[in-house]
Structure formats: C-alpha cells, structure tokens
Design a protein around this motif. Structure first.
Motif, PDB file in Angstrom:
ATOM      1  N   ALA A  94       1.015  -1.358   0.022  1.00 44.48           N
ATOM      2  CA  ALA A  94      -0.088  -0.102   0.073  1.00 44.48           C
ATOM      3  C   ALA A  94       0.843   1.382  -0.107  1.00 44.48           C
ATOM      4  O   ALA A  94       0.395   2.312  -0.439  1.00 44.48           O
ATOM      5  N   PHE A  95       1.998   1.086   0.628  1.00 43.62           N
ATOM      6  CA  PHE A  95       2.966   2.322   0.663  1.00 43.62           C
ATOM      7  C   PHE A  95       3.680   2.515  -0.545  1.00 43.62           C
ATOM      8  O   PHE A  95       4.198   3.709  -0.760  1.00 43.62           O
ATOM      9  N   ALA A  96       4.047   1.462  -1.196  1.00 45.06           N
ATOM     10  CA  ALA A  96       4.826   1.586  -2.684  1.00 45.06           C
ATOM     11  C   ALA A  96       4.658   2.728  -3.560  1.00 45.06           C
ATOM     12  O   ALA A  96       5.459   3.423  -3.813  1.00 45.06           O
ATOM     13  N   PRO A  97       3.488   3.247  -3.711  1.00 46.28           N
ATOM     14  CA  PRO A  97       3.152   4.409  -4.568  1.00 46.28           C
ATOM     15  C   PRO A  97       3.579   5.498  -3.868  1.00 46.28           C
ATOM     16  O   PRO A  97       4.220   6.370  -4.670  1.00 46.28           O
ATOM     17  N   THR A  98       3.391   5.942  -2.702  1.00 42.87           N
ATOM     18  CA  THR A  98       3.816   6.867  -1.890  1.00 42.87           C
ATOM     19  C   THR A  98       5.626   7.010  -2.038  1.00 42.87           C
ATOM     20  O   THR A  98       6.032   7.998  -2.234  1.00 42.87           O
ATOM     21  N   TRP A  99       6.149   5.743  -1.638  1.00 45.98           N
ATOM     22  CA  TRP A  99       7.522   5.730  -2.009  1.00 45.98           C
ATOM     23  C   TRP A  99       8.149   6.116  -3.090  1.00 45.98           C
ATOM     24  O   TRP A  99       9.060   6.828  -3.255  1.00 45.98           O
ATOM     25  N   GLU A 100       7.413   5.779  -4.323  1.00 46.99           N
ATOM     26  CA  GLU A 100       7.770   6.159  -5.669  1.00 46.99           C
ATOM     27  C   GLU A 100       7.815   7.703  -6.018  1.00 46.99           C
ATOM     28  O   GLU A 100       8.536   8.341  -6.222  1.00 46.99           O
ATOM     29  N   GLU A 101       6.717   8.145  -5.311  1.00 47.67           N
ATOM     30  CA  GLU A 101       6.614   9.612  -5.510  1.00 47.67           C
ATOM     31  C   GLU A 101       7.832  10.300  -4.688  1.00 47.67           C
ATOM     32  O   GLU A 101       8.286  11.404  -5.155  1.00 47.67           O
ATOM     33  N   LEU A 102       8.065   9.927  -3.566  1.00 50.76           N
ATOM     34  CA  LEU A 102       9.181  10.338  -2.612  1.00 50.76           C
ATOM     35  C   LEU A 102      10.517  10.224  -3.467  1.00 50.76           C
ATOM     36  O   LEU A 102      11.213  11.383  -3.336  1.00 50.76           O
ATOM     37  N   VAL A 103      10.707   9.078  -3.878  1.00 51.67           N
ATOM     38  CA  VAL A 103      11.942   8.908  -4.844  1.00 51.67           C
ATOM     39  C   VAL A 103      12.032  10.059  -6.091  1.00 51.67           C
ATOM     40  O   VAL A 103      13.194  10.777  -6.165  1.00 51.67           O
ATOM     41  N   GLU A 104      10.889  10.163  -6.651  1.00 50.43           N
ATOM     42  CA  GLU A 104      10.788  11.260  -7.945  1.00 50.43           C
ATOM     43  C   GLU A 104      11.034  12.638  -7.486  1.00 50.43           C
ATOM     44  O   GLU A 104      11.803  13.313  -8.018  1.00 50.43           O
ATOM     45  N   LYS A 105      10.542  13.089  -6.299  1.00 46.80           N
ATOM     46  CA  LYS A 105      10.816  14.187  -5.735  1.00 46.80           C
ATOM     47  C   LYS A 105      12.299  14.653  -5.403  1.00 46.80           C
ATOM     48  O   LYS A 105      12.630  15.853  -5.146  1.00 46.80           O
ATOM     49  N   ASN A 106      12.833  13.454  -4.787  1.00 40.70           N
ATOM     50  CA  ASN A 106      14.202  13.748  -4.398  1.00 40.70           C
ATOM     51  C   ASN A 106      15.333  13.419  -5.477  1.00 40.70           C
ATOM     52  O   ASN A 106      16.457  13.090  -5.053  1.00 40.70           O
ATOM     53  N   ALA A 155       2.697   9.120  10.537  1.00 42.29           N
ATOM     54  CA  ALA A 155       2.001   8.480   9.438  1.00 42.29           C
ATOM     55  C   ALA A 155       3.005   8.576   8.152  1.00 42.29           C
ATOM     56  O   ALA A 155       3.642   9.514   7.849  1.00 42.29           O
ATOM     57  N   ARG A 156       2.719   7.740   7.350  1.00 46.82           N
ATOM     58  CA  ARG A 156       3.596   7.595   6.272  1.00 46.82           C
ATOM     59  C   ARG A 156       2.999   8.093   5.057  1.00 46.82           C
ATOM     60  O   ARG A 156       2.601   7.441   3.849  1.00 46.82           O
ATOM     61  N   ASP A 157       2.698   9.467   4.869  1.00 44.38           N
ATOM     62  CA  ASP A 157       2.070  10.099   4.061  1.00 44.38           C
ATOM     63  C   ASP A 157       3.254  10.819   3.386  1.00 44.38           C
ATOM     64  O   ASP A 157       4.236  11.363   3.834  1.00 44.38           O
ATOM     65  N   LEU A 158       3.070  11.394   2.106  1.00 40.49           N
ATOM     66  CA  LEU A 158       4.144  12.206   1.153  1.00 40.49           C
ATOM     67  C   LEU A 158       4.577  13.049   2.108  1.00 40.49           C
ATOM     68  O   LEU A 158       5.769  13.635   2.114  1.00 40.49           O
ATOM     69  N   GLU A 159       3.530  14.015   2.495  1.00 43.84           N
ATOM     70  CA  GLU A 159       3.724  15.326   2.995  1.00 43.84           C
ATOM     71  C   GLU A 159       4.792  15.129   4.382  1.00 43.84           C
ATOM     72  O   GLU A 159       5.696  15.941   4.508  1.00 43.84           O
ATOM     73  N   ARG A 160       4.385  14.268   5.452  1.00 45.43           N
ATOM     74  CA  ARG A 160       5.213  13.909   6.474  1.00 45.43           C
ATOM     75  C   ARG A 160       6.585  13.549   6.143  1.00 45.43           C
ATOM     76  O   ARG A 160       7.572  13.894   6.933  1.00 45.43           O
ATOM     77  N   LEU A 167      12.561  14.588   5.754  1.00 40.91           N
ATOM     78  CA  LEU A 167      13.923  14.680   4.891  1.00 40.91           C
ATOM     79  C   LEU A 167      14.379  16.157   4.890  1.00 40.91           C
ATOM     80  O   LEU A 167      15.456  16.328   4.922  1.00 40.91           O
ATOM     81  N   LYS A 168      13.432  17.057   4.800  1.00 40.05           N
ATOM     82  CA  LYS A 168      14.132  18.348   4.891  1.00 40.05           C
ATOM     83  C   LYS A 168      14.407  18.927   6.188  1.00 40.05           C
ATOM     84  O   LYS A 168      15.514  19.740   6.202  1.00 40.05           O
TER      85      LYS A 168
END
Length: 599
Positions: free
Chosen positions: A63-75, A125-130, A135-136
């Motif tokens: 379930a978390f995989a798409p969020t991780w992919e987005e995080l990888v793209e952003k970074n 919570a494992r959401d993209l925002e947090r 990381l910031k």
C-alpha cells in the motif's frame, strides 16, 4: 553450460516455473536504489541515506509503494524539491539477515543514516507530506529561514490535541500504526454481528465525548480487517486495549461509562505524584496499595529513567515520590544506608511494614542506559501490585487470577448473606499472613517467590463456573463453618482443597489455611486439575501447534531447508523405484529357493 541449464529448466513443471517467476517479480523493489549485504555498508558510508526496509509480502508495504515512488521522484538529483538525501530500499524477504542486523522490527521500517551511522527511524503517518518534512529537517543543504518557519508551522499543525473532535476514531490497516505512534489510544476491537459490541457502541461514543482533548478513543472492525485483528492477537469481541509508548494493556474491568472513564483518566494522568513525607500517612490511609519512591533531589535523571515504568502501571497502583526523605523514614522501612534511592510497596493501609522494598545502590546517571535494570524494576513492580485481600468480580478477576506474578489465591465461595462476615474473616487472615511472612505475603515454591492473595467470590452468581473449575457445589444458605475454601493456581489450572491429611480447608481456622500453604510448598499434597482429561489433551495439542507455528515464523530458512530436503528424498525414492528392473526383483525371489520360477 547454458544448454545444460536450459535442459534443467525444461524438466520443471510449467506451473512451478510460473509461480517462481511471479514470486521473483513481486519481490522486486520499486524504482529506487536496491541495497544488498554486498553494497549496503559501502553505499551508506558517505552522506545521508533514507532506507526503506520492506517485504513484498507485507500488505502495508504494497500500500505504501506508490508513496515511496513519489518520494523518490521528488528527491531525484536536479529536482527542484530535492533535499540531498539519497533514497534506497532493502528487500527483507531476500536479505533477512541484513534487516535483522539493522534492528528492523516490522515492515515497512524507514531508517535515516548519516555517514554509515543510524540517526533515527521515521515514526508517524507514512504520507508524502510528512516524509518530505522529515527529509527537509535532516537535509544536508541549508533551508531558507522562511522555509524552516513553514516546516515548524506544519509540524505544529500535525501535533494537535488528541481526540479534538470528541468522536471515535475509525482505524484500519492504513492508519492503525500511525495512530498509536502519535500518542496513547484506547482501542475497541469489535465485530458488527456481536451482541455485546452493539450494546457497548453508544457507551464507547460517550467515552469519546468525555475524553475529548485528553485521549484518543478508537475502534477497529475485525470483520472488515481480519488480518489487523489477528496481528493484535484479538481472540474475542469486544476486546478493549490501551496502547501507549509501545506497551499494550488489555482492559478487563467493567464496561459502564463510569468505570471506563475512571480507567481512561487514571491511564492518562501522571503516575508519579510528588508529596511530602508528612503527607504519606494520608495516602496510605486512603488507598489499599501504593508505591512510594524515596530519592535525593540531586539525582535529576532518576524520574525520567523510571517514568515509562510508572506509566505502564496505568495508575493502579499510584506512585508517590518523596524527595530527600528523612533518615527516620529510611530506618522505618529498613532501607540500607548505602542505597541511592528506593521504591517501597505499602499495602493494607499499613504505613510501617512495607510488603516489599526495591533499593538501588547507584544513581540513575550510572544506570540510565541499562535495559536489564529497567526490566528488573518492571518485574518487581508487577509482582508486588496485587492486594492482600480482594473480592473477585468480573472487574477484578483477570488482574488477579491471570497476573504475571502467578499468585496462589485462597478463594472462599460465599453467599450474599455471608459476604460481610467472610470479608472480615479473610481480612483478618490476610493480616496474620503478612505478619507471618514479615510483610511480604510471599510463599516460596520450588525456589520461586509467589504472592498469596486471599479472596472471596459470590457462589450464587458464579455457581456453574466454581463447580466446573473447583468442584464447589452451591448448597444454599451457609454458616461460616460451611464455607468451602480452595487454594487456586489459576495460571496452571490446578487447585488444592485439602491439607496433607485429607481434611478440608476451613475458613474459620487460619492455621488450616497456613498449614495447607506450607504443605504446597513442601510438595506434601497433590493438586487437582480444573480441566478434565480431554480438555488437558486439547490444550496440550494446541500449545504444541502454537509452538510449531512460532518456530515456522521465527525460522523460515530452517523450514525451507527441511522442505527442500523432503522433496529431494521423495525424488530420490521415486527415481530408485523406477530404476529397479524386473529381473532384479526375480533374482531376489530366486535367492529364496524359487530358482525355477521367473514371476
């Protein structure tokens, strides 16, 4: 070589090949750097690395995989939102030893490393925002003051007061972990078809309103989320669990709003209340059991060191702290003069003879990182929190009979008309027992100190249970001499109802009870079983199956080896059977005197 490999592959059944291929495909990580035991240390040795430890078979990970992919793209390097932190993954299904070496306790677990050293694990919570905020905060490149201010404001908005709406929080697979990590929560696990659950529902909503802005009140529908409830070892409905600081306590008290509210308030309030030495008598008189911490005010690390242990008691009993106690108080409780600090357990409104004393010869600063010390104190607290005398009811039964201290319970079966007399008699026996044991109330059995609790139970209300467990039959109106007494070891599902001479244990004679306890210590009387032969056999088999299941979960490599070995043995046996020629078998028969026959 390739030709031989192809010939070997062709021998495998097609379904098996397809299954193997699908497992390999599922095990592939999402699009970020994959680390293995060969390159893990060398890769993270320089710079900041944020590593996701995952398993392809974990529902939360998928379930978390798409969020991780987005995080990888952003970074990605060159991206406008890149933080300079490198992202990578470790597949724990393939590299289990590597994950164990990094203290991975569950999936997905995300660790931040700086130049090869663990900085911290991501919580919440494992959401993209947090994740982006996290990381910031650790970004190696400077962030402008305005951006830093925005991050602080965003974090403040997330650290809101618990249960601000005063309503029940609905939990499922996606938010359960994050919810319990954000703070204490009182969680109801239920099934929609359960009658008791339906009856509790309005009370649970009322509790959420009562505990608004104080405690998260939540619920999980186990019919819709069976896997989540299985993970939490839910075996009946409704099950109420208080979760805080990683510890879990199943609530076994009454389910009226007053009882639930009292428990919730005790669980969330401070469990280390400072008092003066002159006030101690007042609290001892008001409560049947308290803990008192005596310590020097100069040891400023002691309270933070002990606070998690005190919190785990959930206010039962309360802990009172006395800083710089007078020497006369230390002498009264027989605390060694060399002790740096001590915890005293006071029972039965007795402020002079403690039931137990835990004293430490060193300050907290020298033991604050000692996990074994914490575990020792925790065990001491749990083993000394039982009262000397108590009425066993639906609210108190679990906390006494299933206590981790494994008490021996001297239990009297009483009718309501005799309750007052029996209570007075049992309290008298309890005081004599404490005097006999110099305040401890403990009994040594096979080298182990176990508490003795003196209790009574309403036989009219629990007659069927008492008959099936202890063979006590309801006889109507009783006199004090007729009250049946057993000594129950509930954890072991055994009990004693006679002394070594075979005489029944009488409530009117404390000497009868003490002699029976001595006989148990010396092994002079045999216990009786609370279960029949079939029940004991079923429990034995169930325990064995649970052991096997635990072994399979804890040692998957061993199981895989045994399965492979079994397959090889079967294949070998089949090949050997097919390789035998008919003449070989005829030759054997001919050797037995049948040389003139070929069949």
């Amino acid at each position: 070589m390739i030709l031989k490999l192809w010939q070997l592959v062709k021998k495998f059944p097609t379904p098996l090949l397809l299954l193997s291929l699908s497992i390999v495909c599922v095990a592939l990580p999402v699009h970020s750097t994959e680390l293995t035991p060969e390159n893990f240390k060398s890769s993270i040795a320089s710079g900041l690395w944020f590593i996701e430890h995952f398993s392809p078979y974990c529902g939360h990970c998928r379930a978390f995989a798409p969020t991780w992919e987005e995080l990888v793209e952003k970074n990605k390097e060159g991206s406008a939102e890149a933080t300079g932190v490198k992202l990578a993954q470790v597949n724990c299904a393939v590299h289990g030893d590597l994950c164990s070496a990094n203290d991975v306790k569950g999936y997905p677990q995300m660790n931040l490393y700086n130049n090869g050293e663990l900085v911290e694990s991501f919580k919440g919570a494992r959401d993209l925002e947090r994740l982006t905020e996290f990381l910031k905060r650790h970004a190696p490149t400077p962030i402008s003051p305005s951006s830093a201010s925005e991050i602080v404001q965003e974090e403040a908005s997330h650290s809101s007061t618990p249960n601000s709406s005063g309503s029940v929080l609905i939990l499922d697979d996606s938010n359960f972990q994050s919810a319990i990590e954000e703070g204490p929560a009182f969680v109801k696990f239920f099934a929609p078809w359960c009658g008791h659950c339906k009856k509790l529902a309005p009370t649970w909503k009322n509790l959420a309103r009562t505990m608004q802005s104080k405690l998260t009140i939540a619920e999980v529908d186990c019919e819709a989320h069976k896997a989540l409830c299985k993970e939490n070892n839910i075996q009946g409905f409704p099950t109420l669990v208080y979760i805080a600081d990683g510890s879990r306590t199943e609530y076994s008290g009454g389910r009226k709003i007053e009882q639930l509210t009292e428990f919730a308030k005790k669980a969330t309030t401070s469990h280390a209340q400072p008092i003066s030495s002159d006030e101690l008598e007042k609290y001892v008189s008001a409560e049947s059991l308290i803990y008192v911490l005596l310590y020097p005010s100069s040891d400023d690390k002691l309270l933070p060191f002990l606070r998690p242990l005190f919190s785990s008691l959930l206010g039962s009993p309360m802990v009172y702290t006395i800083a710089d106690p007078p020497q006369s108080m230390k002498s009264r409780f027989s605390i060694p003069s060399a002790s740096a600090w001590a915890i005293v357990a006071l029972k039965d409104h007795d402020s002079t003879t403690p039931s137990a004393v835990y004293s430490a010869s060193t300050s907290a600063s020298s033991s604050q990182h000692d996990e074994s010390t914490l575990e020792h104190i925790k065990t001491w607290l749990l083993h000394n929190r039982l009262p000397t005398t108590i009425e066993l009811t639906q609210d108190s039964f679990q906390s006494v009979m299933n206590s981790p201290a494994r008490p021996l319970v001297v239990l009297a079966a009483v009718t309501p008309t005799l309750k007052v007399k029996v209570q007075e008699r049992i309290e008298e026996i309890g005081r004599k027992w404490r005097t006999r044991t110099r305040g401890t109330g403990m009994l040594g059995i096979n080298g182990e100190e176990r508490p003795v609790v003196f209790a009574w139970m309403d036989i009219e209300k629990w007659k069927d249970w008492m008959k099936s467990m202890y063979g006590i039959k309801y006889k109507g109106t009783l006199e004090l001499d007729d009250v049946e007494v057993v000594i129950a070891d509930h954890k072991a599902l055994i009990y004693y109802n006679t002394d070594h001479s075979g005489s029944s244990i009488r409530l009117t004679s404390s000497q009868d009870i003490f002699s029976a306890l001595d006989d148990i210590t010396q092994g002079q009387i045999l216990p009786k079983n609370s279960e029949n032969l079939i029940e004991r056999a079923a429990r034995y088999l169930n325990n064995k199956l649970q052991s096997i299941e635990s072994y399979i979960i804890d040692h998957p490599k061993h199981i895989a080896f045994f399965i492979l070995l079994a397959i090889l043995l079967v294949v070998y046996a089949i090949r050997k059977a097919l390789a035998d020629e008919p003449m070989d078998r005829d030759y054997v028969r001919m050797g037995k005197g049948k040389a003139d026959r070929l069949d």
